[in-house]
Design an enzyme around this catalytic site. Structure first.
Site, short mmCIF file in Angstrom:
data_model
loop_
_atom_site.label_atom_id
_atom_site.label_comp_id
_atom_site.label_asym_id
_atom_site.label_seq_id
_atom_site.Cartn_x
_atom_site.Cartn_y
_atom_site.Cartn_z
N GLU A 163 0.84 -1.19 0.00
CA GLU A 163 0.00 0.00 0.00
C GLU A 163 0.88 1.25 0.00
O GLU A 163 1.79 1.37 0.83
CB GLU A 163 -0.89 0.04 1.25
N CYS A 164 0.62 2.16 -0.91
CA CYS A 164 1.28 3.45 -0.99
C CYS A 164 2.80 3.28 -1.01
O CYS A 164 3.37 2.88 -2.02
CB CYS A 164 0.83 4.36 0.15
N GLY A 165 3.52 3.52 0.10
CA GLY A 165 4.95 3.33 0.10
C GLY A 165 5.35 1.91 -0.25
O GLY A 165 6.34 1.68 -0.95
N THR A 187 -1.00 -0.81 -4.65
CA THR A 187 -1.78 0.37 -5.01
C THR A 187 -1.43 1.51 -4.06
O THR A 187 -0.98 1.28 -2.93
CB THR A 187 -3.29 0.07 -4.91
#
Length: 437
Positions: free
Chosen positions: A328-330, A429
């Site tokens: 997720e993200c990072g 994502t």
């Protein structure tokens, strides 16, 4: 035990809510009060400060992302052995998105849903009696949201305090205290908000200073009396996100920090075992785990170290051949082929997905997201809808060649297109999942 609760709100971000909340949590804890902190909205960082201050885990409650029954369950669970719950508002008290009543994401939703009064923090720097007009507006804007008292913040002198407090008390709102201007009480910040509590070099000493400031500035007995008991009906975990596996290898260090407290607690209580590892320490996920989770954080600040973490990179590559990995993200950034840091230097990441991201060419992405999952995986079945959030400055500079993880829409439901990537057992994502839609 029925906990008492009060919401700490303000007209805007930057008013001093976090410092007041942290100081009050520690001040009440020093008195022996069983106190707990809650942050409204999708903020990862403030619950960490709440936990340090209160000596108990923090929690996010988000009225847009979480269905009312899940809010009730999480609130009741968090408050089950508490005497006092301090709920810190995100942004301004009424700030949220324009959707049906009580699902806007604002702290005011929780005030209405649970009948919790509000302690209004007013930054009075640069004004005096005008603060009373602001307080009057808050007191009358929504009859279902009760302002119980005001705390003045950043007063410049005793005369300044008197001018503001006299004007506010004339409109019928009590002033519970006044915090004088003191630059030493300000918490350090960076691009995604406050520096995390775990990274603050003298976190305990700073919280002690905040507690002393609140004890000398605010009538704690009056504040405790203003808090109201919350009668919580039985909630439900039906909308909670199920554990992605039985044994979860969780990346956990300064580069990977953003996993919501309610997710970790629910996963453990549902029987999952969380096995932490540190990519920055060049550790690989435990091969005995059945899934690997790379949460968000600050990989852009550690791109060089991650690029040279050969044991970590080889370990996740082996893991991905037979078992699912989600970022997720990072975590999504690290799953890609490359990450360009703030200086424009490109670093090779794991390459388990084919995209590339950049922190040099920054663009803020911020807002609620609804994600419709494209294929069966760790977070659900194809077609399932998750609610969550994005907040990042990095951006995709090469979309790669992978299938999308999900189709996303914003909070009100406007389609935003494909999000993330999916290849073999690997998904990722920029979207952070909070709960089922």
């Amino acid at each position: 035990m029925t906990a008492r609760a009060i919401i700490i709100g303000a007209p805007r971000s930057g008013s001093g809510k976090t410092s007041v909340t942290i100081g009050l949590l520690r001040a009440f804890a020093r008195r022996g009060v069983k106190v707990r902190g809650i942050k409204t909205g999708p903020d990862y960082i403030d619950p960490g400060f709440h936990a340090f201050a209160a000596g108990s885990p923090g929690l996010n409650l988000d009225s847009w992302a979480m269905q009312p029954d899940l809010l009730r369950h999480l609130f009741a669970q968090h408050a089950e052995d508490a005497e006092l719950v301090l709920i810190e508002s995100a942004m301004g008290l009424f700030d949220g998105i324009v959707v049906p009543e009580n699902r806007t994401g604002s702290a005011a939703d929780l005030a209405r849903l649970f009948g919790i009064p509000v302690l209004l923090v007013l930054d009075i720097s640069g004004q005096s009696q005008t603060a009373a007009a602001v307080a009057h507006g808050f007191a009358h804007y929504d009859s279902a949201v009760k302002m119980s008292a005001v705390v003045l913040n950043r007063a410049g002198s005793e005369r300044h305090r008197t001018l503001c407090s006299d004007a506010i008390e004339k409109i019928g709102l009590p002033v519970a205290g006044c915090v004088m201007r003191d630059p030493s009480l300000v918490l350090p910040e960076r691009h995604l908000g406050l520096v995390q509590a775990s990274e603050h070099p003298e976190i305990d000493a700073h919280i002690e200073r905040l507690a002393e400031a609140m004890e000398s500035s605010i009538d704690l007995d009056a504040l405790l009396a203003l808090a109201r008991p919350v009668d919580l009906s039985q909630g439900s975990v039906e909308a909670a996100i199920a554990p992605p596996g039985q044994r979860i290898a969780l990346a956990q260090d300064a580069a990977f920090t953003f996993l919501y407290p309610h997710l970790q607690r629910h996963w453990r209580e549902a029987g999952a075992e969380i096995v932490p590892f540190s990519p920055l320490a060049n550790e690989a996920p435990d091969a005995s785990c059945d899934v690997c989770w790379l949460p968000g954080g600050y990989p852009e600040l550690y791109a060089g170290r991650l690029a040279s973490a050969d044991t970590f990179k080889a370990g996740v590559a082996r893991f991905s051949q037979t078992k699912p990995i989600h970022g997720e993200c990072g975590g999504y950034m690290v799953l890609g082929e490359a990450l360009e840091d703030a200086d424009g230097v490109t670093h090779a990441m794991t390459g388990l997905l084919s995209h590339a991201t950049s922190f040099a060419k920054r663009k803020m992405n911020l807002g609620y997201r609804q994600a419709t999952i494209a294929a069966d995986g760790l977070l659900g079945q194809a077609g399932d809808v998750l609610r969550g959030h994005e907040f990042h400055y990095a951006r995709v500079i090469d979309p790669g060649r992978d299938d999308p993880f999900a189709q996303i829409a914003d909070g009100p439901g406007k389609p935003l297109g494909a999000s993330g990537g999916r290849r073999g057992f690997v998904t990722g994502t920029f979207f952070h999942a909070i709960a089922k839609g």
